[in-house]
Design a protein around this motif. Structure first.
Motif, PDB file in Angstrom:
ATOM      1  N   GLY A   2      14.498  41.645   2.185  1.00  0.00           N
ATOM      2  CA  GLY A   2      15.063  42.139   3.402  1.00  0.00           C
ATOM      3  C   GLY A   2      16.567  42.067   3.433  1.00  0.00           C
ATOM      4  N   ASP A   3      17.198  42.763   4.487  1.00  0.00           N
ATOM      5  CA  ASP A   3      18.631  42.732   4.685  1.00  0.00           C
ATOM      6  C   ASP A   3      19.040  41.329   5.136  1.00  0.00           C
ATOM      7  OD1 ASP A   3      20.718  45.316   6.086  1.00  0.00           O
ATOM      8  OD2 ASP A   3      21.267  43.393   5.249  1.00  0.00           O
ATOM      9  N   THR A   4      20.160  40.764   4.543  1.00  0.00           N
ATOM     10  CA  THR A   4      20.570  39.413   4.897  1.00  0.00           C
ATOM     11  C   THR A   4      21.797  39.383   5.800  1.00  0.00           C
ATOM     12  OG1 THR A   4      21.897  39.269   2.885  1.00  0.00           O
ATOM     13  CG2 THR A   4      19.640  38.456   2.765  1.00  0.00           C
ATOM     14  N   SER A   5      22.278  40.549   6.306  1.00  0.00           N
ATOM     15  CA  SER A   5      23.397  40.563   7.236  1.00  0.00           C
ATOM     16  C   SER A   5      22.905  40.143   8.608  1.00  0.00           C
ATOM     17  CB  SER A   5      23.997  41.963   7.298  1.00  0.00           C
ATOM     18  OG  SER A   5      23.034  42.862   7.786  1.00  0.00           O
ATOM     19  N   GLY A   6      23.820  39.826   9.530  1.00  0.00           N
ATOM     20  CA  GLY A   6      23.333  39.444  10.838  1.00  0.00           C
ATOM     21  C   GLY A   6      24.406  39.248  11.877  1.00  0.00           C
ATOM     22  N   ILE A   7      23.960  38.839  13.055  1.00  0.00           N
ATOM     23  CA  ILE A   7      24.834  38.541  14.162  1.00  0.00           C
ATOM     24  C   ILE A   7      25.008  37.044  14.217  1.00  0.00           C
ATOM     25  CG2 ILE A   7      25.170  38.780  16.642  1.00  0.00           C
ATOM     26  CD1 ILE A   7      25.020  41.398  15.051  1.00  0.00           C
ATOM     27  N   ASP A  12      26.667  39.289  24.567  1.00  0.00           N
ATOM     28  CA  ASP A  12      26.358  39.451  25.985  1.00  0.00           C
ATOM     29  C   ASP A  12      25.630  40.767  26.219  1.00  0.00           C
ATOM     30  OD1 ASP A  12      28.405  41.155  25.547  1.00  0.00           O
ATOM     31  OD2 ASP A  12      29.801  40.315  26.990  1.00  0.00           O
ATOM     32  N   SER A  13      25.620  41.232  27.434  1.00  0.00           N
ATOM     33  CA  SER A  13      24.822  42.400  27.799  1.00  0.00           C
ATOM     34  C   SER A  13      25.346  43.662  27.135  1.00  0.00           C
ATOM     35  CB  SER A  13      24.838  42.582  29.318  1.00  0.00           C
ATOM     36  OG  SER A  13      26.118  43.018  29.719  1.00  0.00           O
ATOM     37  N   SER A  14      24.581  44.753  27.260  1.00  0.00           N
ATOM     38  CA  SER A  14      24.935  45.997  26.593  1.00  0.00           C
ATOM     39  C   SER A  14      25.934  46.832  27.391  1.00  0.00           C
ATOM     40  CB  SER A  14      23.675  46.823  26.331  1.00  0.00           C
ATOM     41  OG  SER A  14      23.026  47.106  27.545  1.00  0.00           O
ATOM     42  N   ALA A 139      22.006  46.055  12.270  1.00  0.00           N
ATOM     43  CA  ALA A 139      22.353  44.693  12.668  1.00  0.00           C
ATOM     44  C   ALA A 139      21.114  43.820  12.542  1.00  0.00           C
ATOM     45  CB  ALA A 139      22.872  44.655  14.098  1.00  0.00           C
ATOM     46  N   THR A 140      21.325  42.557  12.215  1.00  0.00           N
ATOM     47  CA  THR A 140      20.233  41.590  12.186  1.00  0.00           C
ATOM     48  C   THR A 140      20.442  40.611  13.323  1.00  0.00           C
ATOM     49  OG1 THR A 140      19.929  41.789   9.803  1.00  0.00           O
ATOM     50  CG2 THR A 140      19.043  39.820  10.841  1.00  0.00           C
ATOM     51  N   ILE A 141      19.435  40.465  14.178  1.00  0.00           N
ATOM     52  CA  ILE A 141      19.579  39.658  15.391  1.00  0.00           C
ATOM     53  C   ILE A 141      18.468  38.618  15.487  1.00  0.00           C
ATOM     54  CG2 ILE A 141      20.547  41.672  16.562  1.00  0.00           C
ATOM     55  CD1 ILE A 141      17.846  41.550  18.280  1.00  0.00           C
ATOM     56  N   ASP A 142      18.682  37.662  16.380  1.00  0.00           N
ATOM     57  CA  ASP A 142      17.641  36.722  16.768  1.00  0.00           C
ATOM     58  C   ASP A 142      16.969  37.288  18.006  1.00  0.00           C
ATOM     59  OD1 ASP A 142      16.018  34.693  17.637  1.00  0.00           O
ATOM     60  OD2 ASP A 142      17.610  33.185  17.814  1.00  0.00           O
ATOM     61  N   PRO A 143      15.744  37.807  17.904  1.00  0.00           N
ATOM     62  CA  PRO A 143      15.109  38.439  19.067  1.00  0.00           C
ATOM     63  C   PRO A 143      14.743  37.438  20.157  1.00  0.00           C
ATOM     64  CG  PRO A 143      13.529  38.233  17.283  1.00  0.00           C
ATOM     65  CD  PRO A 143      14.862  37.800  16.726  1.00  0.00           C
ATOM     66  N   ASN A 144      14.814  36.140  19.830  1.00  0.00           N
ATOM     67  CA  ASN A 144      14.519  35.113  20.822  1.00  0.00           C
ATOM     68  C   ASN A 144      15.735  34.831  21.714  1.00  0.00           C
ATOM     69  OD1 ASN A 144      11.832  34.513  19.705  1.00  0.00           O
ATOM     70  ND2 ASN A 144      12.976  33.710  17.959  1.00  0.00           N
ATOM     71  N   ASP A 145      16.891  35.411  21.359  1.00  0.00           N
ATOM     72  CA  ASP A 145      18.109  35.287  22.168  1.00  0.00           C
ATOM     73  C   ASP A 145      18.198  36.528  23.059  1.00  0.00           C
ATOM     74  OD1 ASP A 145      20.678  35.378  23.207  1.00  0.00           O
ATOM     75  OD2 ASP A 145      21.602  34.530  21.411  1.00  0.00           O
ATOM     76  N   ALA A 147      20.458  37.677  24.952  1.00  0.00           N
ATOM     77  CA  ALA A 147      21.737  38.385  24.884  1.00  0.00           C
ATOM     78  C   ALA A 147      21.774  39.312  23.685  1.00  0.00           C
ATOM     79  CB  ALA A 147      22.879  37.371  24.816  1.00  0.00           C
ATOM     80  N   GLN A 148      21.377  38.813  22.514  1.00  0.00           N
ATOM     81  CA  GLN A 148      21.369  39.646  21.308  1.00  0.00           C
ATOM     82  C   GLN A 148      20.339  40.768  21.433  1.00  0.00           C
ATOM     83  OE1 GLN A 148      21.449  37.668  17.489  1.00  0.00           O
ATOM     84  NE2 GLN A 148      22.339  35.812  18.377  1.00  0.00           N
ATOM     85  N   ALA A 149      19.155  40.422  21.935  1.00  0.00           N
ATOM     86  CA  ALA A 149      18.115  41.442  22.091  1.00  0.00           C
ATOM     87  C   ALA A 149      18.565  42.537  23.054  1.00  0.00           C
ATOM     88  CB  ALA A 149      16.824  40.788  22.592  1.00  0.00           C
ATOM     89  N   GLY A 150      19.277  42.159  24.121  1.00  0.00           N
ATOM     90  CA  GLY A 150      19.753  43.144  25.073  1.00  0.00           C
ATOM     91  C   GLY A 150      20.872  43.996  24.523  1.00  0.00           C
ATOM     92  N   LEU A 151      21.786  43.366  23.786  1.00  0.00           N
ATOM     93  CA  LEU A 151      22.927  44.091  23.238  1.00  0.00           C
ATOM     94  C   LEU A 151      22.482  45.195  22.291  1.00  0.00           C
ATOM     95  CD1 LEU A 151      26.008  44.322  23.027  1.00  0.00           C
ATOM     96  CD2 LEU A 151      25.921  42.634  21.175  1.00  0.00           C
ATOM     97  N   PHE A 152      21.413  44.938  21.529  1.00  0.00           N
ATOM     98  CA  PHE A 152      20.911  45.933  20.579  1.00  0.00           C
ATOM     99  C   PHE A 152      19.542  46.478  21.014  1.00  0.00           C
ATOM    100  CE2 PHE A 152      24.056  43.554  18.189  1.00  0.00           C
ATOM    101  CZ  PHE A 152      24.757  44.567  17.570  1.00  0.00           C
ATOM    102  N   GLY A 153      19.342  46.534  22.314  1.00  0.00           N
ATOM    103  CA  GLY A 153      18.063  47.012  22.838  1.00  0.00           C
ATOM    104  C   GLY A 153      17.793  48.473  22.548  1.00  0.00           C
TER     105      GLY A 153
END
Length: 333
Positions: A2-7, A12-14, A139-145, A147-153
């Motif tokens: 998998g891709d190893t890049s991330g946030i 914060d919000s989108s 982007a690679t995010i933590d979906p349990n966060d 803020a991150q989930a919303g920013l890249f929703g």
């Protein structure tokens, strides 16, 4: 694979802030960002249970991937009298990994979060991608966060990593037999696995079928240079006793042992089409867990391409949890 890049860090919000100025980072600001980025990524991996030596190895690879990128800008985010309120970094890998931009990091100063700074940073990366004729942002995010989930929703999930801590040795269902793959079985398995993997990465990485097949074949060569004899790799198969014509087994799982301290990884798992719907996916995962524990690891991780709800539901029912997601946005004119 998998891709190893991330946030790194919490976004914060989108929504986007109208007073944010995005400018090329000075050498001093880029150094501050770089040090903070590696610290945040290291803490993220430690939260997932990786040992310090493994975290150091991950950070070295992550830093090398960015250094090898064709483009790797860092921008400073400023807001009126508040001065520097954050940083955003992106990169574009060299061919043949696909024409795309990776959001390596968005970091917003804690007292500035929740007012659209992260949205402004994300929008800047998207506009920069358009200006450089790069049609996809990842982007690679933590979906349990949240803020991150919303920013890249608005981004589509292209893959997600899941893992489980193993405790007791699981039992195989009655009548099923597990064994290691034979040398005679390996060539056909490799050919079919390369083709299947190529189909997955063609979508996930926006590659042509020909590019995906070449890349998949190269990755298999790199991962299994000595075939079944490759150190720290094993391929296990599950026999039901009534295999369909032309098959010597009904399911298989490919494992990489000791990927990090105490942690193994599933590189591939499949069930013969004629045997699907009989619970063999669950059974072959249990077979893999037995092999992982026997080899001395206690955590098993895996990657799921796309919004594959069937696979995700299976792994979730077995106790696996999502640790991070890769999301993509295909840009339009």
């Amino acid at each position: 694979m998998g891709d190893t890049s991330g946030i790194g860090g919490t976004s914060d919000s989108s929504n986007t802030a109208s007073d944010i100025v995005v400018e090329e980072a000075s050498a001093q600001d880029e150094k501050r960002w770089h040090e903070g980025w590696l610290d945040r990524r290291g803490e993220q991996w430690r939260r997932h249970g990786l040992a310090d030596d493994d975290v150091a190895g991950h950070l070295k690879r992550l830093d090398r991937m960015r250094a090898d990128a064709a483009l790797r800008p860092v921008w400073t985010l400023r807001s009126g009298e508040d001065g520097v309120v954050g940083y955003v970094a992106a990169s574009s890998p060299a061919a043949p990994t696909g024409r795309r931009v990776i959001v390596d990091d968005i970091w917003v100063r804690p007292d500035q979060r929740g007012r659209g700074v992260g949205g402004a940073a994300r929008a800047h990366v998207e506009n920069w991608a358009r200006a450089n004729d790069l049609p996809r942002v990842a982007a690679t995010i933590d979906p349990n966060d949240p803020a991150q989930a919303g920013l890249f929703g608005s981004y589509t999930t292209s893959s997600q990593r899941m893992q489980r801590t193993l405790a007791e040795l699981p039992e195989l269902p009655a009548g099923l037999v597990g064994r290691q793959m034979t040398e005679a079985e390996f060539p056909a398995w490799r050919e079919g696995s390369v083709a299947g993997y190529a189909e997955e990465i063609a979508v996930a990485r926006a590659l042509s079928p020909e590019e995906a097949l070449r890349q998949a074949d190269a990755e298999f060569d790199e991962l299994l240079p000595d075939g079944l004899a490759t150190a720290q790799h094993s391929v296990w198969v599950l026999e039901t006793g009534d295999e369909p014509a032309g098959s010597t087994y009904s399911a298989e799982i490919w494992l990489r042992h000791h990927l990090e301290a105490g942690r193994a990884f599933v590189f591939g798992v499949s069930v013969v089409p004629e045997r699907r719907g009989r619970g063999l996916g669950r059974a072959v995962m249990r077979l893999g867990e037995r092999a992982v524990l026997a080899a001395g690891d206690s955590v098993l991780a895996l990657n799921v391409f796309g919004p594959n709800t069937t696979a995700i539901n299976l792994y979730t029912s077995l106790g696996y949890q999502i640790t991070d997601q890769s999301r993509v946005l295909d840009l339009t004119a």
